[in-house]
Design a protein around this motif. Structure first.
Motif, short mmCIF file in Angstrom:
data_model
loop_
_atom_site.label_atom_id
_atom_site.label_comp_id
_atom_site.label_asym_id
_atom_site.label_seq_id
_atom_site.Cartn_x
_atom_site.Cartn_y
_atom_site.Cartn_z
N LYS A 1 0.84 -1.20 0.00
CA LYS A 1 0.00 0.00 0.00
C LYS A 1 0.87 1.25 0.00
CE LYS A 1 -2.53 0.83 3.73
NZ LYS A 1 -3.55 0.54 4.75
N THR A 2 2.00 1.19 0.71
CA THR A 2 2.77 2.41 0.94
C THR A 2 4.07 2.50 0.13
OG1 THR A 2 3.65 1.29 2.86
CG2 THR A 2 1.91 2.90 3.26
N SER A 3 4.57 1.39 -0.35
CA SER A 3 5.82 1.48 -1.11
C SER A 3 5.52 1.85 -2.57
CB SER A 3 6.56 0.13 -1.07
OG SER A 3 7.56 0.13 -2.03
N GLU A 4 6.40 2.66 -3.14
CA GLU A 4 6.25 3.06 -4.55
C GLU A 4 6.73 1.96 -5.48
OE1 GLU A 4 4.92 5.97 -5.64
OE2 GLU A 4 4.43 6.21 -3.53
N LYS A 5 7.48 1.02 -4.89
CA LYS A 5 8.12 -0.01 -5.73
C LYS A 5 7.34 -1.32 -5.65
CE LYS A 5 12.15 2.31 -6.10
NZ LYS A 5 12.78 2.71 -7.35
N LEU A 6 7.51 -2.14 -6.68
CA LEU A 6 7.06 -3.54 -6.64
C LEU A 6 8.30 -4.42 -6.61
CD1 LEU A 6 4.54 -2.07 -8.04
CD2 LEU A 6 4.01 -4.31 -8.93
N VAL A 7 8.15 -5.64 -6.10
CA VAL A 7 9.28 -6.55 -6.07
C VAL A 7 8.84 -7.91 -6.62
CG1 VAL A 7 10.98 -7.74 -4.59
CG2 VAL A 7 10.24 -5.41 -4.03
N ALA A 8 9.66 -8.48 -7.49
CA ALA A 8 9.39 -9.84 -7.98
C ALA A 8 10.63 -10.68 -7.73
CB ALA A 8 9.07 -9.81 -9.46
N ALA A 9 10.44 -11.95 -7.39
CA ALA A 9 11.59 -12.82 -7.12
C ALA A 9 11.31 -14.20 -7.67
CB ALA A 9 11.85 -12.89 -5.62
N ARG A 10 12.39 -14.90 -7.97
CA ARG A 10 12.21 -16.21 -8.59
C ARG A 10 13.11 -17.29 -7.98
NH1 ARG A 10 13.09 -18.85 -14.51
NH2 ARG A 10 13.91 -20.74 -13.55
N ARG A 11 12.55 -18.46 -7.75
CA ARG A 11 13.33 -19.68 -7.53
C ARG A 11 12.48 -20.84 -8.06
NH1 ARG A 11 14.76 -20.70 -1.62
NH2 ARG A 11 16.33 -19.08 -1.98
N GLY A 12 12.87 -21.38 -9.18
CA GLY A 12 12.16 -22.56 -9.70
C GLY A 12 10.95 -22.26 -10.57
N SER A 13 10.26 -21.15 -10.36
CA SER A 13 9.08 -20.84 -11.19
C SER A 13 9.40 -19.61 -12.03
CB SER A 13 7.88 -20.51 -10.31
OG SER A 13 7.48 -21.65 -9.62
N PRO A 14 9.24 -19.70 -13.33
CA PRO A 14 9.71 -18.65 -14.23
C PRO A 14 9.07 -17.29 -14.04
CG PRO A 14 8.32 -20.21 -15.39
CD PRO A 14 8.56 -20.78 -14.04
#
Ligand code: M6R
Length: 604
Positions: free
Chosen positions: A165-178
């Motif tokens: 809700k409050t962060s301007e950023k999004l984060v994506a991470a991967r291990r095993g799933s593309p």
């Protein structure tokens, strides 16, 4: 296998997320959801069923001026396909929203820990722990640091996309799933595969395992999970959307054949530990006098292999019945029987009816099912999921191999429960399977042997498939694959049965596919081959990689990696799937939709 889409930029997020989900529906289609950032915080809509249901529900929402969001289409693994179990999942304060693909193996431990800290869970999924964990570490609007800390505690696989809700950023991470990141003009996209974002950008970066990307609409940074910034290559995509959904393969069937190493890995995940087999159901085996396995089609073939496993490992008599026959012959079933129903779809009408018949007579029931929350999965006393991922091609491939593996695992689990020792060699060979299958597929691709054989054999109108012991059901399965997608008439027999009738068919127009591993029946199979050769029949032989005798009888050989008897059906079936595929494809048949067939047979 589920589908993830994320967007941040200057356009309205909802239509982009929705069109992305529609493109990803082939990856999972039991429920879906979207979360967008509005002036009130994180708002979401989730629906059970196809994406159209979600689209319908969204039409009453005013999300037009929302420029950031995440979305998910689900293929359930933990928890039934319901609205509550659909993604996105949230922390208790509504600060964090996540969408996740993969399996969090230690979710029970993490869930217990979080519950002890006062967290209330709303879903049955493994994924929800991620939202609560990230929230636990979220401070000063630093989403990246919270995600990294949470992932340090996680065992398993993830393709993860997080917004707050409050962060301007999004984060994506991967291990095993593309996960793939799309770069646009003042906009960024994330998706499980490029098909979802291709109509908006062709410039993409692929995340590798243990990498994350932190981004807003104008900038991004790719890092490893230890925080080091990584230089990433940007690729320009040239493929069409259709090519991409099929992962670059011409048909879903071929893609699913090639997915088998991953499917097998997922089936095995968490099942073998400390030289033991683990399942979380508890049947009183000492009261069981007989096991009946019931199924249709390919699933019936895996049931036949299961008979060998259970009789060998548990010393309990096993009967295998076509579900359609079982239900109509007033079977003598009692409460001392365990009835195992096998079904990829979990919806096959005959298998369901057989299961209901068995239940009405007091039998205990166990389902071996791929589709989570399907009718059979809901109606059995105990269910084991295959975790093979969605199977779209009408011809069943990865469901078969994973069914056979689960049957072997369950028979070993029962053996343990009966107080007997499990042969550690079998466990070792099981664990080697993903790698062996992967190497074998690579080898077939490199040598082109099967493709070449397919070209030579597509002219025939009939074929016989012969095998012995555990490979007799593989002969049946090889013949079914060929007939259903190439329309070549083919039959499977136990090799020794040949001289009791089918040998009359042998001439130059009747090719015979032999499954000839070097087990205790090898010599006999060689004699059968001699008999075919003497009558002018063409032979294709599946042989062990170190076989030196069969080449004197035929030049048409396919080398299969050596293993133990229990494992050989799993390895042997793969070249037969490919042979059927290449023959059908070279005849120009629509392999994924052969005539007169449906993926799920829900009528009698
Ligand atoms: O979904 P199920 O496993 O219950 O389906 C059973 C059969 O209809 C299925 O295996 C069918 O035979 C396939 N077309 C085989 O490739």
């Amino acid at each position: 296998m589920c589908g993830i889409v994320g967007y941040i930029g200057k356009k309205s997020a909802c239509p982009i997320l929705l069109s992305g989900l529609k493109r990803l529906e082939y990856r999972g289609y039991d429920s879906s959801g979207i979360c967008v950032k509005t002036k009130f915080g994180l708002e979401y809509v989730k629906r059970k069923g196809r994406i159209l249901e979600l689209e319908d529900a969204l039409s009453s929402k005013n999300f037009k001026n929302c420029f950031v969001g995440i979305a998910h289409t689900r293929w359930a693994t933990h928890g039934e396909p319901t609205e509550v179990n659909a993604h996105p999942h949230f922390d208790s304060t509504g600060e964090i929203a996540i969408v996740h693909n993969g399996i969090i193996e230690n979710y029970m431990t993490l869930k217990k820990m979080l519950i002890a800290e006062g967290i209330k869970f709303v879903s049955e999924t493994d994924s929800e722990v991620l939202a609560h964990l990230i929230s636990k570490f979220y401070e000063d609007c630093n989403l990246e640091s919270a995600v990294v800390k949470a992932l340090e505690l996680v065992e398993g696989t993830f393709g993860l996309l997080v917004m707050s809700k409050t962060s301007e950023k999004l984060v994506a991470a991967r291990r095993g799933s593309p996960l793939v990141v799309g770069i646009g003009e003042d906009e960024m996209f994330v998706s499980s595969d490029v098909s979802a974002i291709l109509e908006y950008t062709r410039r993409v970066m692929y995340l590798n395992d243990d990498e994350l990307v932190v981004f807003d609409a104008h900038s991004y940074a790719v890092k490893n999970l230890k925080g080091a910034v990584l230089g990433k290559k940007i690729h320009e995509i040239k493929w069409s959307i259709d090519q991409i959904e099929k992962g670059g393969y011409k048909h879903f069937m071929l893609k699913e054949i090639y997915e088998q190493p991953t499917a097998i890995e997922n089936t095995l995940r968490g099942r073998i530990k400390d030289n033991k087999v683990w399942f979380d159901f508890n049947i009183d085996l000492f009261g069981i006098r007989r096991i009946i396995i019931t199924a249709c089609g390919t699933s019936w073939h895996s049931a036949l292999i299961g008979k060998y496993y259970f009789e060998r490992n548990c010393e309990i008599p096993v009967e295998v019945d076509y579900a359609s026959e079982f239900r109509y012959r007033n079977p003598l079933v009692t409460e001392n029987d365990l009835v195992i129903a096998i079904s990829q779809s979990g919806e096959t009408a005959d298998t369901l009816a057989a299961l209901r018949e068995a239940k009405s007579k007091g039998a205990k029931t166990l389902g071996l099912v791929n589709v989570v929350g399907s009718t059979i999965a809901r109606e059995v006393d105990y269910v084991v999921y295959l975790h093979a991922g969605p199977e779209i091609g009408v011809a069943s491939t990865k469901a078969f191999t994973t069914q056979v593996i689960d049957l072997l695992l369950i028979s070993l689990f029962f053996r343990q429960r009966l107080g007997k020792k499990v042969d550690s060699l079998v466990l070792e060979e099981l664990q080697l399977l993903p790698e062996k299958v992967s190497l074998m597929l690579e080898q077939f691709e490199k040598t082109g042997t099967i493709k070449k054989l397919a070209e030579d054999f597509k002219k025939y109108s009939n074929a016989l498939y012969l095998g012995r012991g555990m490979n007799f059901p593989v002969a049946l399965e090889g013949a079914l694959k060929l007939k259903e997608i190439s329309y070549i008439h083919s039959e499977g027999y136990p090799a020794a049965e040949m001289k009791h009738g089918p040998i009359a068919l042998i001439d130059k127009d009747m090719p015979v596919v032999f499954i000839a591993p070097q087990d205790h029946t090898y010599e006999k199979i060689l004699s059968n081959m001699e008999e075919i050769k003497a009558r002018g029949g063409e032979i294709i032989a599946l042989i062990d990689e170190n076989d030196s005798l069969v080449s004197h009888l035929t030049k048409n050989t396919i080398s299969v990696m050596s293993s133990i008897e229990e494992i050989s059906p799993i390895l042997d079936v793969i070249p037969l799937q490919l042979l059927a595929y290449y023959i059908a494809d070279s005849k120009g048949i629509d392999v994924d939709k052969p005539r007169n067939l449906a993926k799920s047979v829900t009528v009698e």
